[in-house]
Scaffold this active site. Structure first.
Site, PDB file in Angstrom:
ATOM      1  N   LYS A  28       1.108  -1.639   0.200  1.00 54.99           N
ATOM      2  CA  LYS A  28      -0.196   0.101  -0.310  1.00 54.99           C
ATOM      3  C   LYS A  28       0.306   1.469   0.248  1.00 54.99           C
ATOM      4  CE  LYS A  28      -4.152  -0.041   2.631  1.00 54.99           C
ATOM      5  NZ  LYS A  28      -4.741  -0.247   3.121  1.00 54.99           N
ATOM      6  N   ARG A  98      -3.860   3.017   7.855  1.00 50.29           N
ATOM      7  CA  ARG A  98      -3.936   1.364   7.938  1.00 50.29           C
ATOM      8  C   ARG A  98      -2.967   0.975   7.918  1.00 50.29           C
ATOM      9  NH1 ARG A  98      -7.315   5.418   4.447  1.00 50.29           N
ATOM     10  NH2 ARG A  98      -9.316   4.188   4.463  1.00 50.29           N
ATOM     11  N   GLY A 107      -8.020  -6.905   4.854  1.00 48.39           N
ATOM     12  CA  GLY A 107      -9.579  -7.841   6.238  1.00 48.39           C
ATOM     13  C   GLY A 107      -8.363  -7.975   7.726  1.00 48.39           C
ATOM     14  N   MET A 109      -5.899  -6.885   9.665  1.00 48.96           N
ATOM     15  CA  MET A 109      -4.851  -6.213  10.475  1.00 48.96           C
ATOM     16  C   MET A 109      -5.835  -5.172  10.240  1.00 48.96           C
ATOM     17  SD  MET A 109      -0.955  -6.470   9.512  1.00 48.96           S
ATOM     18  CE  MET A 109      -1.281  -6.506   8.196  1.00 48.96           C
ATOM     19  N   ARG A 354      -3.229  -2.045  -5.963  1.00 50.11           N
ATOM     20  CA  ARG A 354      -2.748  -2.703  -5.849  1.00 50.11           C
ATOM     21  C   ARG A 354      -3.137  -4.127  -7.272  1.00 50.11           C
ATOM     22  NH1 ARG A 354      -4.998  -5.173   0.072  1.00 50.11           N
ATOM     23  NH2 ARG A 354      -7.653  -5.280  -1.165  1.00 50.11           N
ATOM     24  N   HIS A 470     -15.512  -8.617   2.927  1.00 48.57           N
ATOM     25  CA  HIS A 470     -14.771  -9.352   3.615  1.00 48.57           C
ATOM     26  C   HIS A 470     -14.604 -10.884   2.966  1.00 48.57           C
ATOM     27  CE1 HIS A 470     -13.143 -12.519   6.199  1.00 48.57           C
ATOM     28  NE2 HIS A 470     -11.905 -11.719   6.231  1.00 48.57           N
ATOM     29  N   SER A 779      13.960 -43.171  -8.742  1.00 45.29           N
ATOM     30  CA  SER A 779      13.703 -42.142  -8.153  1.00 45.29           C
ATOM     31  C   SER A 779      13.268 -41.819  -6.465  1.00 45.29           C
ATOM     32  CB  SER A 779      11.342 -42.561  -8.288  1.00 45.29           C
ATOM     33  OG  SER A 779      10.963 -42.231  -8.369  1.00 45.29           O
ATOM     34  N   GLY A 781      11.662 -41.477  -3.719  1.00 43.55           N
ATOM     35  CA  GLY A 781      10.332 -41.299  -2.874  1.00 43.55           C
ATOM     36  C   GLY A 781      10.120 -40.655  -1.791  1.00 43.55           C
ATOM     37  N   CYS A 846       8.812 -39.369  -6.716  1.00 40.23           N
ATOM     38  CA  CYS A 846       7.758 -39.508  -7.021  1.00 40.23           C
ATOM     39  C   CYS A 846       6.674 -39.201  -5.513  1.00 40.23           C
ATOM     40  CB  CYS A 846       7.493 -41.066  -7.004  1.00 40.23           C
ATOM     41  SG  CYS A 846       8.316 -42.034  -6.480  1.00 40.23           S
ATOM     42  N   TYR A 866      12.741 -35.602 -14.029  1.00 44.07           N
ATOM     43  CA  TYR A 866      11.149 -35.246 -13.559  1.00 44.07           C
ATOM     44  C   TYR A 866      10.625 -35.218 -12.339  1.00 44.07           C
ATOM     45  CZ  TYR A 866      11.075 -40.573 -12.761  1.00 44.07           C
ATOM     46  OH  TYR A 866      11.118 -41.054 -11.917  1.00 44.07           O
TER      47      TYR A 866
END
Length: 893
Positions: A28, A98, A107, A109, A354, A470, A779, A781, A846, A866
């Site tokens: 802000k 604020r 909403g 704070m 924003r 809100h 792989s 786990g 995986c 992967y």
């Protein structure tokens, strides 16, 4: 004055900061500075940086000694820009206080408006404005808000005074109260504060200011803010900034207004102004849902069937100015903006801008269209989409032919559909969701205190509030469907029921909500699967072009395999064959095998399973074609397949011809003290080689079947679970090779496959170079590797993981995101050593971490080939992997 700057001013077309200082000034504060520098009409003010919050929190709520002087200096500059004096009885400057963190937390704070009013300055405000009613309305708002936020006096006590005054006066609406009414209410409010606290309400504006600043900094550590940070992975050490800004008034009569607007539709992404406003109101009235607001544009008003005029119609000149600001800000920031504005007697003021929160559908549409409009690049578009947000697109919506009647219609605040039991409290939502039940949270209006229940609920319904309330903003951010502003929804929390259209719905009744249309329906409606086309396909195409790692899936049923392939999976990274054994016919044969006393008996039982396993693999290979399929051989300990309930034991005894006593004795013999580290995985394959031989035969036969049917050779990878030593792999590789030779000799078909192992044990990771002699791929786990590295049981750790995270022992749940310093180090060691021994070794993960964006980023950094995840996480993993590759390329460029 010290050289260190804690306070940053803005106003009058200049600013000490700009948008690049978001981490220091909060979103802000940085954007107020930026808008001021752009020459937009921004009320002057100043920002206390996030560094002040950190020091304040660390030093028992005390400020760095330079801050007081810097605030005093900045306040004088605001007085100069505004032409008013703080605390002056004749020409008073009023300010708002604020919060504003670097990450938006709507909403969560606290805020204080109209600060600086007292018994003297209220008279000055009345004289300056020529409106005594407005002045005392502002004063009562300030007393109520300041008392609630700063002094800890219950908000409801003030509401009771107001309601009682209206009842006695025969008045229904606040707007009907005149100046004398508000003046009397102010006297009662001040008396209430003194009665509750034993001291008068603070009248010195400077004392008021420091009280409010401290309260906003304190609100960074309130419970709702803590919950929000935990849900959105916002570090506590970021802190919040505090923005002090000259007040402008939307409640100064019929030519004044306040509103919230988006430069594009945050639900659909449509390029159309979207928002709401209220005439003669303050900003909190819009977002708090206290009054149901009016549409911003005429088109939106007509679409909603609203009779009250839109801003475009009621204030056409100011609306035209506002649309110019919308276009300027969107072009400047190259993103859809969420804007708060106030009109004070036909003068437009910008209070905030924003990047707007939006649904996943809107994110995709906005990103793709902005590329086509030349505002951003394809690279920017891919990086802009939050991978986890795609989850919103991957779940069912209401089927077109459903038969559930509509109970009520409200505002379509957040898209999607959900079915569940009605609950009326956030705590009840959490309780029932924890038991695995789907719930719909129904509230008069939500507040930040409800956030834990909103997260637990499948959907949200409110009687009050608009599209920027809100409930609407939070639901969209969470991906929860939400219907707001159902004016005729009467909630009786004491009786735990609501009434609408003459129908009563009680807690526990099932309803369905359609957040895209604003409908609440009776009963459970049918759902249909989403179609991923249009902008989704375009953006995912850009992502795939940037991605290096492949994305596979964890799946073993034809339905899951097909779903994953439709979502873009490039192979199967984990087919858990034990999941195939739990069908009624299969479990009987499996139990027969386990209970057999000899190898001959086990082989006979396994022969019954062989054709079933063959058909399983045949179906999977048909779907996947030439894509790689990693088949993990049997992993869990045998006792998991045996019955435990007395009736089940009796039935199995009858089916196998064994006595109950003998069956129970066999089951008891298989029980282990710590089965996770016991006789399971490759240890079973070595002890009972006939099990793995049957599974391997089924895999190779399925490969032969599909080759004969389609001409395509399935890309098979056979994976050994829980390997710890190279010798285990050597033994099992030899046995699998022997099965392949038998198939070739009998059928003339030579199976083709890769042999590899799952790394789930620290020893396997450390000795990966040795294991690579027998393994073409590994792989990781990561589920079990995390358990064995930490010495944690995933199933049992949930009882204390929350405590560990809240006290900072774990920054994140290690079963959700890879623990990079421990488990991650083992992965890095295994990667380095296995590639040194076998440069062409294929590496992937995986575990559940394969669908977690932070873990995917780690895998990209390690150079894995992967990741594999559940079917519905595949699009998320595709996007996260692309973003990880883009960031890494940027870092190394």
């Amino acid at each position: 004055m010290s050289d260190h700057k804690w306070v940053y001013g803005f106003g009058g077309g200049t600013a000490d900061g700009d948008a690049s200082l978001k981490n220091l000034l909060g979103g802000k504060g940085a954007n107020l500075a930026e808008m001021s520098s752009l020459g937009l009409p921004v009320p002057p003010g100043f920002t206390l940086s996030t560094e002040v919050c950190t020091k304040y929190t660390q030093n028992q709520r005390t400020y760095p000694h330079e801050v007081t002087a810097q605030v005093k200096f900045a306040l004088r500059a605001v007085e100069t820009h505004a032409g008013k004096r703080f605390g002056d009885a004749d020409n008073p400057l009023l300010v708002s206080v604020r919060s504003g963190g670097r990450a938006s937390m709507p909403g969560m704070m606290d805020t204080v408006l109209n600060l600086g009013l007292n018994s003297e300055t209220v008279e000055g405000l009345a004289a300056l404005s020529g409106d005594r009613r407005f002045a005392f309305d502002s004063y009562r708002r300030f007393i109520q808000m300041y008392s609630d936020v700063v002094l800890g006096v219950d908000h409801d006590l003030f509401e009771e005074i107001l309601d009682e005054h209206k009842d006695v006066s025969g008045i229904q609406l606040d707007v009907e109260l005149d100046a004398d009414d508000w003046q009397k209410i102010v006297v009662q409010y001040l008396a209430l504060v003194e009665e509750e606290l034993g001291t008068p309400f603070p009248s010195n504006p400077v004392d008021q200011l420091w009280g409010a600043i401290g309260a906003v900094f304190d609100s960074w550590m309130n419970e709702r803010a803590k919950v929000y940070r935990a849900l959105h992975d916002i570090p506590v050490n970021w802190g919040t900034a505090v923005n002090v800004q000259a007040m402008v008034f939307g409640n100064m009569g019929p030519r004044s207004a306040t509103g919230v607007a988006f430069t594009r539709n945050p639900s659909t992404g449509e390029r159309a102004y979207y928002g709401e406003f209220l005439i003669n109101a303050q900003g909190e009235d819009v977002v708090a849902g206290i009054r149901t607001p009016q549409a911003l544009t005429q088109a939106a008003r007509e679409e909603m069937g609203d009779t009250l005029p839109s801003m475009e119609e009621a204030l056409p000149v100011v609306f035209a100015q506002l649309t110019q600001v919308f276009d300027q800000l969107e072009t400047h920031y190259c993103d859809m903006q969420d804007i708060e504005f106030t009109v004070e007697r036909d003068k437009l003021w910008m209070l905030q801008t924003r990047s707007g929160k939006r649904t996943a559908k809107a994110s995709l549409k906005i990103a793709v269209e902005m590329v086509h409009e030349g505002l951003i690049s394809q690279h920017d578009a891919v990086l802009r989409i939050e991978p986890a947000a795609l989850d919103q697109l991957l779940h069912p919506t209401l089927a077109a032919g459903h038969t559930c009647p509509i109970l009520a219609t409200g505002l379509p605040a957040s898209p999607g559909a959900a079915t569940g039991q009605v609950v009326f409290s956030a705590d009840e939502a959490v309780l029932l969701a924890g038991r695995g039940q789907s719930v719909i949270l129904v509230r008069l209006e939500t507040s930040p205190d409800d956030i834990h229940g909103m997260h637990a609920a499948g959907g949200i319904v409110t009687a009050r509030g608009g599209m920027t309330s809100h409930a609407a903003v939070v639901a969209r951010g969470m991906g929860r469907p939400c219907v707001c502003g159902i004016g005729d929804l009467l909630i009786d929390e004491a009786a735990k029921q609501f009434t609408v259209g003459g129908q009563i719905v009680r807690e526990g009744d099932t309803i369905t909500i359609d957040g895209s249309k604003g409908h609440v329906l009776a009963g459970a409606a049918q759902m249909e699967q989403p179609e991923l086309t249009g902008e989704f396909g375009t953006l995912m195409g850009w992502a795939d072009a940037a991605r290096r790692m492949k994305i596979r899936t964890n799946a073993e049923t034809p339905q899951d395999v097909q779903t994953a392939k439709d979502f873009g999976a490039e192979g199967i990274g984990l087919c858990r064959t034990e999941h195939m054994f739990f069908g009624e016919a299969r479990i009987a044969a499996m139990r027969e095998m386990i209970l057999a006393a000899t190898k001959t008996g086990r082989t006979k039982a396994l022969a019954k399973i062989l054709p079933m396993q063959t058909e399983d693999f045949t179906e999977i290979f048909r779907i996947m074609g030439e894509l790689p399929c990693t088949i993990r051989l049997l992993d869990p300990p045998l006792h998991e397949f045996l019955p435990h309930a007395p009736e089940d034991v009796r039935l199995v005894a009858i089916a196998t011809g064994m006595t109950v006593d003998k069956l129970m004795a066999r089951a008891a013999a298989l029980v282990e003290t710590n089965p996770m580290l016991g006789h399971r995985g490759c240890r079973l394959g070595i002890s009972y080689p006939e099990i793995y031989e049957m599974q391997t035969r089924a895999i190779f036969q399925a490969q032969a079947n599909v080759k004969a049917e389609t001409g395509v050779t399935a890309n098979v990878e056979i994976m050994i679970p829980l390997a710890a030593t190279a010798k285990e792999l050597e033994i099992l590789k030899s046995k699998i090779s022997a099965v392949a030779a038998t198939i070739e000799a009998a059928q003339g078909f030579a199976p083709t496959y890769l042999f590899g192992a799952m790394i789930e044990l620290p020893r396997a990771a450390l000795c990966a170079g040795e294991l690579a002699e027998f393994s073409s791929f590994f792989s990781f786990g990561t589920n079990d590797l995390t358990q064995t590295t930490f010495g944690l049981s995933r199933d049992d750790a949930s009882s204390f993981l929350h405590t560990y995270m809240s006290q900072g022992v774990f920054e994140k749940d290690p079963f959700v995101s890879i623990d990079e310093s421990g488990v991650g180090q083992l992965i890095a060691i295994a990667t380095k050593r296995s590639r040194a021994a076998r440069p062409d070794v294929k590496l992937g993960i995986c575990g559940e971490h394969g669908g977690d964006p932070a873990s995917i980023d780690f895998c990209e950094a390690q150079g894995l080939d992967y990741v594999s995840c559940s079917p519905f996480r595949v699009p998320i993993a595709r996007l996260a992997a692309a973003q990880a590759a883009m960031r890494r390329n940027h870092e190394t460029a």
